[in-house]
Design a protein around this motif. Structure first.
Motif, PDB file in Angstrom:
ATOM      1  N   ILE B 207      -6.236 -15.006  51.261  1.00  0.00           N
ATOM      2  CA  ILE B 207      -7.317 -15.576  50.456  1.00  0.00           C
ATOM      3  C   ILE B 207      -8.677 -15.240  51.068  1.00  0.00           C
ATOM      4  N   TRP B 208      -8.678 -14.294  51.997  1.00  0.00           N
ATOM      5  CA  TRP B 208      -9.914 -14.021  52.739  1.00  0.00           C
ATOM      6  C   TRP B 208     -11.079 -13.599  51.842  1.00  0.00           C
ATOM      7  N   THR B 209     -10.802 -12.789  50.813  1.00  0.00           N
ATOM      8  CA  THR B 209     -11.867 -12.359  49.899  1.00  0.00           C
ATOM      9  C   THR B 209     -12.554 -13.573  49.285  1.00  0.00           C
ATOM     10  N   ASN B 210     -11.728 -14.526  48.873  1.00  0.00           N
ATOM     11  CA  ASN B 210     -12.250 -15.738  48.266  1.00  0.00           C
ATOM     12  C   ASN B 210     -13.095 -16.523  49.270  1.00  0.00           C
ATOM     13  N   VAL B 211     -12.600 -16.659  50.493  1.00  0.00           N
ATOM     14  CA  VAL B 211     -13.343 -17.410  51.513  1.00  0.00           C
ATOM     15  C   VAL B 211     -14.688 -16.745  51.781  1.00  0.00           C
ATOM     16  N   ARG B 212     -14.677 -15.425  51.818  1.00  0.00           N
ATOM     17  CA  ARG B 212     -15.922 -14.694  52.064  1.00  0.00           C
ATOM     18  C   ARG B 212     -16.962 -14.970  50.989  1.00  0.00           C
ATOM     19  N   THR B 213     -16.493 -14.943  49.733  1.00  0.00           N
ATOM     20  CA  THR B 213     -17.416 -15.217  48.634  1.00  0.00           C
ATOM     21  C   THR B 213     -18.023 -16.601  48.784  1.00  0.00           C
ATOM     22  N   THR B 214     -17.178 -17.573  49.162  1.00  0.00           N
ATOM     23  CA  THR B 214     -17.697 -18.931  49.236  1.00  0.00           C
ATOM     24  C   THR B 214     -18.697 -19.083  50.373  1.00  0.00           C
ATOM     25  N   LEU B 215     -18.622 -18.248  51.398  1.00  0.00           N
ATOM     26  CA  LEU B 215     -19.607 -18.362  52.485  1.00  0.00           C
ATOM     27  C   LEU B 215     -21.028 -18.143  51.957  1.00  0.00           C
ATOM     28  N   THR B 216     -21.178 -17.182  51.053  1.00  0.00           N
ATOM     29  CA  THR B 216     -22.481 -16.980  50.434  1.00  0.00           C
ATOM     30  C   THR B 216     -22.883 -18.208  49.625  1.00  0.00           C
ATOM     31  N   PHE B 217     -21.919 -18.767  48.906  1.00  0.00           N
ATOM     32  CA  PHE B 217     -22.186 -19.999  48.151  1.00  0.00           C
ATOM     33  C   PHE B 217     -22.678 -21.098  49.084  1.00  0.00           C
ATOM     34  N   PHE B 218     -22.020 -21.210  50.245  1.00  0.00           N
ATOM     35  CA  PHE B 218     -22.389 -22.253  51.204  1.00  0.00           C
ATOM     36  C   PHE B 218     -23.875 -22.151  51.536  1.00  0.00           C
ATOM     37  N   VAL B 280     -23.843 -12.512  57.056  1.00  0.00           N
ATOM     38  CA  VAL B 280     -22.531 -13.145  57.042  1.00  0.00           C
ATOM     39  C   VAL B 280     -21.520 -12.243  56.356  1.00  0.00           C
ATOM     40  N   ASN B 281     -21.977 -11.604  55.281  1.00  0.00           N
ATOM     41  CA  ASN B 281     -21.113 -10.706  54.541  1.00  0.00           C
ATOM     42  C   ASN B 281     -20.622  -9.552  55.404  1.00  0.00           C
ATOM     43  N   LEU B 282     -21.541  -9.025  56.193  1.00  0.00           N
ATOM     44  CA  LEU B 282     -21.199  -7.913  57.079  1.00  0.00           C
ATOM     45  C   LEU B 282     -20.256  -8.368  58.184  1.00  0.00           C
ATOM     46  N   ALA B 283     -20.590  -9.524  58.764  1.00  0.00           N
ATOM     47  CA  ALA B 283     -19.837  -9.993  59.922  1.00  0.00           C
ATOM     48  C   ALA B 283     -18.412 -10.365  59.569  1.00  0.00           C
ATOM     49  N   THR B 284     -18.175 -10.759  58.299  1.00  0.00           N
ATOM     50  CA  THR B 284     -16.843 -11.228  57.934  1.00  0.00           C
ATOM     51  C   THR B 284     -16.024 -10.148  57.250  1.00  0.00           C
ATOM     52  N   ARG B 285     -16.531  -8.921  57.276  1.00  0.00           N
ATOM     53  CA  ARG B 285     -15.786  -7.843  56.624  1.00  0.00           C
ATOM     54  C   ARG B 285     -14.477  -7.573  57.368  1.00  0.00           C
TER      55      ARG B 285
END
Lengths: 268, 291
Positions: B207-218, B280-285
């Protein structure tokens, strides 16, 4: 355990809204002694929550009507026809998804003040229609995005049949495509109802006249007043008045979601 | 498909016009106005270049609001992420009765107005009649001034934000977790994997893709919600101790009528949140696990 921590505060507010003023000096965990609906009549009449309620209903409905009238044709055309400028328009709305209303509320306010001054009118502030128009505009990017992607999934065969029968594009859109998009329209209405009903920063900024305010702004007034005048019941009753419509809607929608909102397509 | 030009025009024009007037134009004017000194309702605007931004760097109240926003951002994101993942995992994996009911209850804070949440928590935090202090007195702790103490107030707001956000993200994670094929867990069971291993080696990577998206939402939502709550709950008080990014901007621009200065704050927040999201997007790739 966590579910309790969510449910308890909400339930507690409902209970507190039925308490008499003297009961607030006792333990906050005590159940109300009886059903004391005086808080509600106090809030509704004395604190003007009745007027605010009607204002809120009016603004929310108007904003949703404007939004649908404007967004549906645009989303339909963007998903169906290729024409010059389509890419730019799509990109603009996509960019709009990233614009947060909190950033632009002051520039919009200044624009309205400027319009008032240059046209020598007071029309643009304290006006429910303008408020609804701004609400609808800020919801456009999300709504168009959602509707457009739904329209794109609908089969073209219907429109081709309508075209062969000599139906005008406008009628095709209104009588064939819009009814087929009903599930997505319902989603749009639900989401936007919640956000328009709950919105308060724009309303707080634009509605300076007391009689024009919406419910959340009225609740803010009540919060300030109860600190000064020690009238707690009224504040809790006001809280219940603001959240009850959204809670009822939510419970109804829960049922609707489980029923499934599938609409028949082309069979065979 | 082909159709007449006038039809296309009538369909797109109203939406486009509203969008340009009420969204595009104000957004551009935020950036333009940040370069001007403009106070009050007078039309006198003077171009001052980057002076507003220079003044910001020396504004203690701005730095305070910056610090508060970052505290809230980090604290709320981490706790919410942890709680939401944990609850979602428990509700999808374990056999719990009335699963649907939990889901319904958890989502409730999301349908409430920020003012309602502010009012509920103001009542809970009330020094003498609130739930919070009466709970503390049960275990014999002195009453706390939740919203009146300069060093406590920001954490009180963080709790309200976590309360508001957890359900939303939980529902989101639940839907992506239920898409993870059951056979993988069966395979993990056969190999004798513990619950913890199953979560970290099966669920989380999938589910990592989903978690990554939500980080931006956060990032985006925490900046916004903190403003809505602070504005209704404390108004930035006591004495500016709970001021956050957008509430300081609103105060400068609307209450104080220093429009240019306020908009400069807006630009800084905008750039900050954008840069942080990108970072954050870069770091969590990670390499996306595909089945």
């Amino acid at each position: 355990m966590l579910a309790i921590s969510v449910a308890v505060p909400v339930a507690w507010v409902f209970m507190a809204s039925l308490k008499q003023n003297s009961e607030f000096y006792e333990s906050p965990w005590k159940l109300p002694e009886g059903f004391n609906f005086k808080n509600f009549t106090d809030a509704w009449y004395d604190a003007n929550m009745g007027t605010y309620f009607i204002n809120s209903v009016f603004v929310t409905l108007m904003a949703i009507a404007i939004l649908l009238a404007v967004a549906l044709p645009c989303a339909y055309v963007l998903s169906r026809f290729s024409f010059r400028g389509r890419g730019i328009i799509k990109a603009l709305f996509m960019g709009g998804l990233f614009i947060n209303v909190s950033y632009i509320v002051v520039p919009i306010f200044l624009m309205l003040v400027g319009l008032n001054r240059s046209l020598q009118v007071t029309f643009f502030l304290n006006n429910h229609f303008v408020l609804a128009l701004v609400y609808a505009s800020t919801a456009l990017p999300f709504t168009i995005y959602l509707l457009q992607s739904y329209f794109a999934t609908l089969p073209r065969a219907y429109e081709e049949a309508a075209y062969v029968d000599g139906c005008s594009p406008f009628r095709t859109m209104l009588q064939i495509m819009v009814p087929m998009a009903r599930p997505s329209i319902i989603t749009v209405i639900l989401f936007n109802f919640l956000s328009f009903w709950n919105e308060y920063i724009i309303a707080l900024t634009f509605m300076t006249d007391d009689v024009m305010k919406t419910l959340p702004v009225g609740l803010m007034n009540l919060m300030k007043a109860q600190n000064a005048a020690a009238q707690y019941g009224k504040m809790y009753a006001g809280l219940v008045i603001v959240m009850l419509p959204t809670l009822i809607l939510y419970i109804l929608v829960q049922k609707k979601l489980t029923e499934g909102m599938t609409v028949g397509g082309i069979k065979g | 498909m082909k159709t007449s030009k006038s039809f296309l025009f009538f369909c797109t024009f109203p939406a486009l016009a509203l969008f340009l007037i009420f969204m595009a134009y104000p957004t551009i004017s935020v950036f333009v106005m940040s370069l001007y000194k403009w106070g009050g309702y007078s039309a006198a605007k003077t171009f001052v270049g980057l002076n507003n931004f220079r003044a910001l760097m020396e504004d203690d109240r701005f730095i305070g609001s910056f610090r508060n926003s970052v505290i809230l951002l980090v604290l709320v994101s981490i706790v919410t992420l942890f709680l939401a993942l944990w609850c979602a995992n428990a509700l999808t994996r374990e056999k719990i009765r009335a699963k649907g009911l939990f889901r319904v209850i958890f989502y409730i804070p999301n349908i409430l107005s920020a003012v309602v949440i502010a009012a509920i928590f103001s009542a809970i935090y009330d020094p003498s009649r609130g739930l919070a202090n009466s709970l503390l007195s049960l275990v014999g702790i002195e009453p706390v001034m939740w919203l009146g103490n300069r060093s406590v107030v920001i954490y009180s707001i963080a709790i309200a934000m976590i309360w508001q956000a957890t359900g939303y993200y939980m529902v989101m994670y639940m839907s992506s977790m239920s898409a993870v094929p059951h056979s993988l867990y069966e395979a993990a069971d056969i190999e004798g994997a513990s619950r913890k291993t199953k979560f970290f080696s099966v669920t989380l990577p999938l589910i990592w893709t989903n978690v990554r998206t939500t980080l931006t939402f956060f990032i985006i939502s925490s900046i916004n919600i903190s403003f809505l709550l602070v504005r209704a709950m404390t108004g930035g008080g006591p004495d500016g101790a709970s001021e956050v990014f957008l509430s300081y901007m609103y105060e400068q621009a609307y209450t104080n009528s220093s429009y240019g200065y306020g908009m400069a704050i807006g630009v800084v927040i905008f750039v900050f949140s954008f840069a942080l999201s990108a970072l954050v997007n870069l770091a969590t790739r990670r390499e996306i696990v595909e089945l």
